[in-house]
Design an enzyme around this catalytic site. Structure first.
Site, PDB file in Angstrom:
ATOM      1  N   ASP A  87     -12.658  -8.158  -0.135  1.00 26.19           N
ATOM      2  CA  ASP A  87     -11.345  -8.034   0.516  1.00 26.19           C
ATOM      3  C   ASP A  87     -10.359  -8.631  -0.268  1.00 26.19           C
ATOM      4  O   ASP A  87     -10.359  -9.629  -0.965  1.00 26.19           O
ATOM      5  CB  ASP A  87     -11.377  -8.717   1.936  1.00 26.19           C
ATOM      6  N   GLU A 102     -11.587  -3.847  -3.021  1.00 24.98           N
ATOM      7  CA  GLU A 102     -10.429  -3.451  -2.336  1.00 24.98           C
ATOM      8  C   GLU A 102      -9.455  -3.462  -3.552  1.00 24.98           C
ATOM      9  O   GLU A 102      -8.598  -4.205  -3.604  1.00 24.98           O
ATOM     10  CB  GLU A 102     -10.086  -4.123  -1.098  1.00 24.98           C
TER      11      GLU A 102
HETATM   12  C1  GLC Z   1      -7.633  -6.305   3.634  1.00 28.55           C
HETATM   13  C2  GLC Z   1      -8.164  -5.766   4.899  1.00 28.55           C
HETATM   14  C3  GLC Z   1      -7.360  -5.825   5.777  1.00 28.55           C
HETATM   15  C4  GLC Z   1      -6.905  -7.163   6.137  1.00 28.55           C
HETATM   16  C5  GLC Z   1      -6.280  -7.901   4.769  1.00 28.55           C
HETATM   17  C6  GLC Z   1      -6.317  -9.425   5.196  1.00 28.55           C
HETATM   18  O1  GLC Z   1      -6.721  -5.656   3.025  1.00 28.55           O
HETATM   19  O2  GLC Z   1      -8.487  -4.341   4.483  1.00 28.55           O
HETATM   20  O3  GLC Z   1      -7.523  -5.249   7.244  1.00 28.55           O
HETATM   21  O4  GLC Z   1      -5.852  -7.370   7.268  1.00 28.55           O
HETATM   22  O5  GLC Z   1      -7.325  -7.551   3.925  1.00 28.55           O
HETATM   23  O6  GLC Z   1      -7.832  -9.860   5.064  1.00 28.55           O
END
Ligand code: GLC
Length: 584
Positions: free
Chosen positions: A247, A308
């Protein structure tokens, strides 16, 4: 080979008496070991084959919204386990579970208060063990969401860290004095609105949080943080996790000097903050060292790392694979995701980019943070055709697709209708410009029963109004449904060598309406023709210019009625029609 070596040796050494016999034995011993080594290497290579994730289709599940086994309105782990047969039937190889760890749920699980447990809303560790074991029986691996950038402010590490300036964990987070009384240390803003700094009055110091104030950023410059987080990874690997989706991985490091970010042309975002060029708190080069070391840990368990990785350019994206392929195997290409309109030239360009280097491309159309593709790309008239068209695109490309639960039945976005209905805090803050992410997180639609068969009680987030038509049970029965189209496509993808390993060759590159390509493998060609327009198209393929000779096409799958065999000089396509065929 062995026989040949024996005969030759017999001839050479027969005239040398006893010495000859010893020399012969020694030489044969060496030859034998050499040959065994070669054979073992060949067997190992054959056995190793491509890494398991290379041909896998991933499927993202938002646990809160998939299936509610205990009828409390929230989905749970047992619910997911009960649906593994469905996922196996569909053709899924790996599930990415968004966070199911204990959490105050400020950001619905992305604020983790214990990395080595399961939130009681979702079940227990025993439930996770069972999910992993049952998945294994069906060839479905479980990938966890590793929230590496920040913890919850309720995590014991942060509670200790904030307890005093001299606490040994103080430096596990990013604490700084303000610029002046009441002023945060610099101008950085949170992605979720307001300054990225929260004052702790007790110590009169500020801590940094890129997301909500309840999500303090970890300080990855402190080696103890790295050790603790890598231990978490090992802990889950030992329990049977097959990898992690990392993440917010672009966020791990910040400029230690806390230099102010430059502003972008007086622009203001949905939360009323000035838009910044986040050059001092995103994508710092130090993060690649962490990824290389985490990859080593992951390799010990044959794990996969998905990133991500929001990047603007191909060069930025490439960095996440690592210079020697030693970082993430699967950094998501959000540039493909960001195309945003059905356009043959746009998608052609994105694919060419992704094909321009060695790394495995990773394609995604929607997820728990962004509107569903059915709504984002639908034109209101051909939505079902468009759903099949997009599936035909990313499930026939070389690379890894990551599906989002419900896309296979054509689930649409169901945004809250009023501000009072919003649950996602950013939707409350940004209303009505930003309605938050509830709309893409609605309960999975299993059947036409109340609450779409997700739960027997009112779900935490309303079921979409179209559930009676778009649900698993109804679509399983309908051979022309989106669901059966996905299933057939996934089955083709898993069994056709050209779709598994074939080279991507773009065709008819100047066509503004139709995206056409072949996947070529060992002299065999699978043709994919996608009409990205709302009108009929008839195309003639420029195969000779690619040195491909074929007379006809045998249809493998099409999203519209078409003869089983086609003439490659004229392929007729319905609006938004998808056509997949073997060239012969
Ligand atoms: C990422 C996740 C999202 C979350 C953010 C903070 O972007 O996909 O859902 O709110 O991280 O953890």
């Amino acid at each position: 080979m062995f026989g040949g070596a024996n005969l030759a040796a017999d001839k050479i050494f027969s005239g040398l008496g006893a010495n000859g016999i010893v020399m012969r034995r020694q030489l044969l011993g060496v030859l034998f070991s050499f040959s065994v080594c070669l054979n073992l290497a060949a067997v190992a290579q054959e056995k190793a084959g491509p890494p398991w994730w290379q041909h896998a289709v991933f499927y993202e599940i938002y646990p809160r919204s998939f299936a509610d086994s205990n009828n409390d309105g929230l989905g749970d782990i047992k619910g997911i386990t009960s649906k593994l047969d469905y996922l196996h039937w569909l053709g899924i190889d790996a599930i990415w579970l968004t966070p199911m760890f204990p959490s105050p749920q400020v950001d619905f699980g992305y604020d983790v208060s214990d990395y080595e447990n399961v939130d009681p809303h979702y079940g227990t560790l025993a439930d996770m063990d069972q999910l992993i074991a049952e998945g294994k029986k069906r060839g479905i691996r479980i990938i966890l969401d590793f929230v590496v950038n920040h913890t919850s402010d309720q995590h014991p590490w942060f509670i200790e860290s904030r307890s005093s300036k001299t606490n040994p964990k103080r430096d596990w987070y990013i604490w700084r004095d303000g610029k002046s009384a009441g002023q945060p240390p610099n101008n950085w803003t949170s992605l979720f609105g307001g300054p990225a700094w929260q004052l702790d009055p007790a110590a009169n110091q500020w801590y940094y949080h890129y997301f909500y104030a309840a999500q303090p950023d970890l300080n990855w410059r402190n080696p103890e943080v790295e050790t603790a987080m890598f231990d978490v990874a090992r802990w889950w690997y030992r329990r049977g996790a097959a990898g992690f989706r990392l993440d917010a991985v672009t966020n791990l490091f910040e400029d230690p000097e806390l230099t102010d970010n430059p502003l972008v042309d007086h622009q203001i975002n949905a939360y009323g903050d000035p838009v910044q060029q986040e050059i001092h708190n995103l994508e710092l080069p130090e993060l690649h060292g962490v990824l290389q070391r985490l990859r080593k840990v992951s390799d010990e368990y044959d794990g996969v790392l998905i990133g991500e990785t929001w990047t603007d350019t191909l060069d930025q994206l490439k960095l996440y694979y690592g210079q020697y392929g030693n970082e993430l195997q699967l950094p998501i290409d959000f540039r493909f995701f960001a195309v945003g309109k059905i356009s043959a030239p746009e998608f052609r360009k994105q694919i060419a980019d992704a094909e321009s280097f060695e790394g495995q491309p990773v394609y995604v159309f929607s997820n728990h943070d962004e509107p569903r593709q059915y709504t984002k790309y639908g034109d209101g008239q051909h939505n079902d055709q468009i759903a099949k068209l997009l599936a035909s695109l990313y499930l026939t490309l070389r690379g890894t697709p990551i599906m989002y639960y419900g896309e296979e039945i054509g689930m649409e976005n169901n945004d809250p209708k009023t501000k009072e209905d919003v649950q996602d805090p950013i939707g409350k803050l940004g209303w009505p410009k930003d309605k938050g992410r509830d709309g893409e997180r609605t309960p999975m639609q299993w059947n036409a029963q109340p609450n779409a068969g997700f739960s027997q009680v009112k779900p935490w987030n309303p079921v979409d109004a179209l559930y009676k038509q778009y649900n698993v049970e109804a679509e399983r029965r309908d051979p022309d449904s989106i669901l059966n189209y996905y299933r057939n496509l996934l089955s083709l993808r898993h069994t056709n060598p050209a779709l598994l390993d074939g080279k991507y060759v773009a065709l008819n590159q100047d066509d503004p309406n139709v995206l056409a390509y072949v996947r070529s493998y060992a002299g065999k060609y699978v043709l994919i023709v996608l009409n990205m327009s709302g009108s009929h198209q008839a195309i003639k393929l420029d195969l000779p210019s690619k040195d491909i000779s074929a007379k006809s096409s045998k249809v493998l799958l099409a999203s519209f009625k078409t003869p089983k065999r086609g003439n490659i000089n004229k392929i007729d396509l319905e609006p938004f029609g998808a056509y997949i065929a073997q060239l012969e």
